[in-house]
Design a protein around this motif. Structure first.
Motif, short mmCIF file in Angstrom:
data_model
loop_
_atom_site.label_atom_id
_atom_site.label_comp_id
_atom_site.label_asym_id
_atom_site.label_seq_id
_atom_site.Cartn_x
_atom_site.Cartn_y
_atom_site.Cartn_z
N TYR A 681 0.83 -1.21 0.00
CA TYR A 681 0.00 0.00 0.00
C TYR A 681 0.86 1.26 0.00
N ILE A 682 1.96 1.24 0.72
CA ILE A 682 2.85 2.40 0.74
C ILE A 682 3.44 2.63 -0.65
N LEU A 683 3.86 1.54 -1.29
CA LEU A 683 4.40 1.67 -2.64
C LEU A 683 3.34 2.14 -3.63
N CYS A 684 2.08 1.69 -3.43
CA CYS A 684 0.99 2.19 -4.28
C CYS A 684 0.85 3.70 -4.13
N ALA A 685 0.90 4.17 -2.89
CA ALA A 685 0.78 5.61 -2.65
C ALA A 685 1.96 6.36 -3.29
N ALA A 686 3.17 5.79 -3.17
CA ALA A 686 4.34 6.43 -3.76
C ALA A 686 4.22 6.47 -5.29
N LEU A 687 3.72 5.37 -5.86
CA LEU A 687 3.54 5.33 -7.31
C LEU A 687 2.57 6.40 -7.78
N VAL A 688 1.45 6.55 -7.07
CA VAL A 688 0.46 7.56 -7.44
C VAL A 688 1.06 8.96 -7.31
N ALA A 689 1.79 9.19 -6.22
CA ALA A 689 2.40 10.51 -6.02
C ALA A 689 3.38 10.82 -7.15
N GLY A 690 4.22 9.83 -7.50
CA GLY A 690 5.16 10.05 -8.60
C GLY A 690 4.44 10.29 -9.91
N TRP A 691 3.35 9.56 -10.13
CA TRP A 691 2.57 9.72 -11.35
C TRP A 691 2.01 11.13 -11.45
N MET A 692 1.53 11.63 -10.32
CA MET A 692 0.94 12.96 -10.32
C MET A 692 2.00 14.04 -10.59
N VAL A 693 3.22 13.80 -10.10
CA VAL A 693 4.30 14.75 -10.38
C VAL A 693 4.59 14.78 -11.88
N VAL A 694 4.66 13.58 -12.49
CA VAL A 694 4.90 13.50 -13.93
C VAL A 694 3.78 14.20 -14.69
N ARG A 695 2.54 13.96 -14.29
CA ARG A 695 1.40 14.61 -14.96
C ARG A 695 1.48 16.13 -14.83
N PHE A 696 1.87 16.60 -13.67
CA PHE A 696 1.98 18.05 -13.45
C PHE A 696 3.05 18.63 -14.38
N ARG A 697 4.17 17.94 -14.49
CA ARG A 697 5.23 18.44 -15.36
C ARG A 697 4.81 18.40 -16.82
N GLN A 698 4.04 17.39 -17.19
CA GLN A 698 3.53 17.32 -18.56
C GLN A 698 2.65 18.53 -18.87
#
Length: 730
Positions: A681-698
């Motif tokens: 679950y922690i890794l899931c949360a980290a994955l989502v957070a990283g994904w959102m950072v990438v989306r923001f940069r896009q």
């Protein structure tokens, strides 16, 4: 959306025709009581983990299908607590999920290039497929939940992987799918993810590869979190081992596929009732014989539909494959995942072909296919000839109607108008077909018990039982008599009673426990179970009923026609029409605590809960064993002592021989693999957070690997047609 409304209408018709249509077998004995109990825990602000008195049914994370971490299941559970009539609750829930399925199919079909009209027809046909209606919707609720959400997951994955759009629809829908705890939908999701990844690798599209990998990691981590407890618990249950065999039980052969076009035809599907099951288990859609009418398929459409073809092929191989592959059994349960790609394929082909490219050859082949499927269906189940004849007449008339709409030149109608007319007629026919289908198959072939349609009535059953209770005997014998439910309940319906009755429903029977008490997964036992309860355990010198903390026994009169000879300390307190009720003269504490200590060993219980027991050691003798009235599940840990071999092979036993007076021993239960679950679950949360950072940069315009241009708009009825053809029409 028209298909969603039509699905609701059809669902309501079934409920009006038969109020118990959506409340049979596992929905009666498993799902509703499970939702009721989960709703009770949620209202108290907690998630249940372990219930010692429930014995082999009380390991909730291992059970999986409780959906403990699924917010949609929570809503269903809270709804169960709010309603008096289980049948109405079941109908509302099941019809709602059929509507959800319909909407998801529509969107998924559109994403593959089907026009809006044909997508609407697909959105009605898929929720009306035979296995979905007569097995999942009536009984196996978690199967329906999976099949209903899966089209949304696939649609969201395509938006994410193919077009680089927001991951949130996929993250949310896949979370819901996986946390239902029903493995079949997860297996199909794996197939779709692998297929998507392979296509992305072949295309050398780095962005797609990364997005599919991220989606796969998310799904894999969630799968670990949800299914790991069951996998680690399996070795002590009847799900242990891996074996591939074919018993022809709920598996199909190739000739059975002829019935995929007949809503009133059964197939030679073996099950509990013999070589033929009286239900349209392999029915997909009545329009399937029209496939030749929509051929050949354009090359670009075929390329776009590769995922549909791959999934249909794999699921077809599963459906006609071995009946048992390890813990995965009864492959006909995959039929909803065959209906989905097949119907969408037809919708895409029809969009590209109808009405301008209908040929005489296609008409002839469609007519021949109608005849061939009817003959094969008749050969398998000649007793169902009336239903087979009915659908042949309907299909022949529909074929003539399609040809007339496509070819008639005397009335000025555009191709769009002709499509709307044809699909509108198809929607009407699909809805009307529910009437003859209900006349032939008014209910699921699965058993239906005479469960009262009243929560308050069931809540009054054995409401004054002292201490923990257990049922012995054949619980199914009087299941068709509603009056019997004033004296007993069945499976998880016992959760509605205030009594702590351990004879509950489980999908993971604890092998040594169930063998010792000859108990099945719903708590039905042989007559020797009563003798076992009153017998003396040789290791402890105590009756088994004492070791279990049982103070009340409900004995079925069908199994025990004469009053049982109660041992000292027990008495018959109720001589009912269907049961004997026996109670202790002096009730004892229920399951969960210490029931035996070895010679010379004494302990004092400091604290006790469902998941933990804390003891103070007062003295340690030659026999340092401490026996607790709990199943010896994987997941238990002990501080201040060790574990000994479980008494009778299933009672949790602590070895305190190394302890000293005054020491504190704590026995604690957590789902096995709990640390890995939390990490996932922690890794899931980290994955989502990283994904959102990438989306923001896009969105900010920064160069990010895998950045893609904006996605094209959804195809319209005409945009799904090749451009050259559009120019010709203009």
């Amino acid at each position: 959306m028209l298909s969603v409304v039509a699905t609701a209408i059809v669902g309501a018709v079934r409920f009006a025709f038969n109020r118990d249509f959506y409340f049979a077998d596992d929905s009666q004995t498993g799902a509703f009581g499970q939702w009721w109990e989960l709703g009770d825990h949620l209202l108290q602000g907690r998630i249940p983990v372990l219930e010692p008195y429930a014995w082999q049914a009380g390991n909730y994370f291992a059970e999986g299908q409780w959906g403990l971490l699924n917010p949609v299941t929570w809503l269903v559970a809270l709804g169960a607590r709010a309603m008096e009539e289980p049948t109405l609750h079941g109908a509302i829930v099941k019809i709602a999920f059929l509507m959800i399925m319909s909407g998801g199919v529509f969107l998924l079909a559109r994403s593959f290039g089907a026009g809006a009209s044909w997508s609407a027809l697909a959105g009605l046909l898929v929720p009306m497929s035979g296995f979905t209606v007569y097995m999942d919707a009536t009984s196996w609720a978690t199967g329906l939940f999976n099949a209903a959400v899966f089209p949304w997951v696939w649609w969201a994955l395509r938006r994410l992987a193919e077009d680089g759009r927001s991951p949130w629809p996929y993250l949310v829908s896949s979370y819901v799918l996986i946390t239902f705890g029903y493995v079949f939908g997860v297996l199909i999701l794996i197939v779709v993810l692998v297929e998507s990844l392979i296509r992305a690798v072949v295309a050398r599209d780095r962005g797609r590869i990364l997005r599919v990998l991220a989606a796969s990691v998310w799904g894999g981590l969630l799968t670990i979190a949800i299914y790991l407890p069951a996998l680690l618990t399996a070795p002590v249950t009847e799900r242990a081992g891996f074996e591939i065999l074919n018993t022809w039980f709920l598996s199909a052969d190739l000739t059975d596929l002829a019935s995929t076009a007949s809503p009133m035809g059964s197939a030679s599907i073996g099950s509990w009732w013999g070589p033929v099951t009286d239900a349209p288990l392999v029915y997909i859609a009545w329009i399937l014989p029209f496939v030749p009418l929509f051929l050949p398929m354009a090359r670009d459409a075929a390329r776009r539909c590769i995922p549909l073809l791959v999934l249909a092929t794999i699921v077809l191989l599963i459906v006609v494959g071995p009946s048992d592959v390890g813990p995965i059994r009864w492959p006909v349960r995959f039929m909803p995942y065959l209906a989905l790609p097949v119907v969408i394929l037809v919708a895409v082909m029809a969009t590209r072909t109808f009405p301008s490219r209908i040929t005489r050859r296609g008409i002839a082949w469609s007519g021949a296919l109608i005849v061939l499927t009817a003959l094969l269906s008749y050969g398998n189940t000649p007793g169902g000839w009336k239903g087979i004849a009915t659908i042949v007449i309907v299909q022949a008339a529909a074929l003539c109607g399609l040809v007339f709409v496509a070819w008639e030149k005397k009335w000025p109608a555009t191709e769009r108008t002709r499509t709307v007319i044809a699909v509108g007629a198809g929607l009407v026919v699909t809805v009307l077909l529910v009437v003859p289908q209900l006349l032939v198959f008014p209910a699921t072939p699965l058993p239906k018990f005479a469960v009262p349609d009243s929560v308050s009535r069931m809540s009054a059953v054995v409401s004054d039982a002292p201490g923990d209770a257990i049922v012995v005997g054949d619980i199914y014998a009087d299941g068709g008599r509603e009056a019997s439910f004033d004296e007993r309940l069945l499976g998880n319906l016992w959760y509605l009673s205030p009594a702590h009755v351990g004879s509950l429903y489980t999908v993971l029977p604890y092998s040594r426990f169930s063998n010792d008490l000859c108990s099945d997964l719903r708590g039905s036992t042989c007559d020797e179970a009563l003798e076992t309860l009153w017998s003396t355990d040789p290791d402890t010198g105590l009756p088994v009923a004492d070791l279990m903390g049982v103070s009340t026994i409900i004995a079925m009169k069908e199994t025990f026609p004469r009053a049982p000879d109660a041992p000292a300390g027990w008495r018959i307190v109720d001589d009912g029409d269907f049961t004997w009720r026996l109670e202790r003269s002096q009730p004892i504490p229920g399951a969960g605590g210490v029931v035996y200590t070895g010679t010379g060993t004494e302990v004092t219980t400091i604290a006790q809960s469902d998941t933990a027991v804390t003891l103070r050691v007062d003295d340690v003798g030659d026999d340092g064993r401490i026996v607790l009235s709990r199943l010896d599940y994987p997941g238990y840990s002990v501080d201040g002592a060790g574990f000994d071999q479980p008494v009778r092979g299933w009672l949790l036993t602590v070895d305190a021989s190394g302890a000293a007076p005054g020491d504190v021993i704590t026995v604690r239960f957590r789902p096995p693999g709990f640390g890995a679950m939390i990490a996932a679950y922690i890794l899931c949360a980290a994955l989502v957070a990283g994904w959102m950072v990438v989306r923001f940069r896009q969105r900010a315009g920064a160069p990010v690997a895998g950045n893609v241009p904006p996605a094209p708009t959804e195809p319209t009825e005409d945009s799904a047609v090749p451009r050259a053809e559009q120019r010709t029409r203009g």
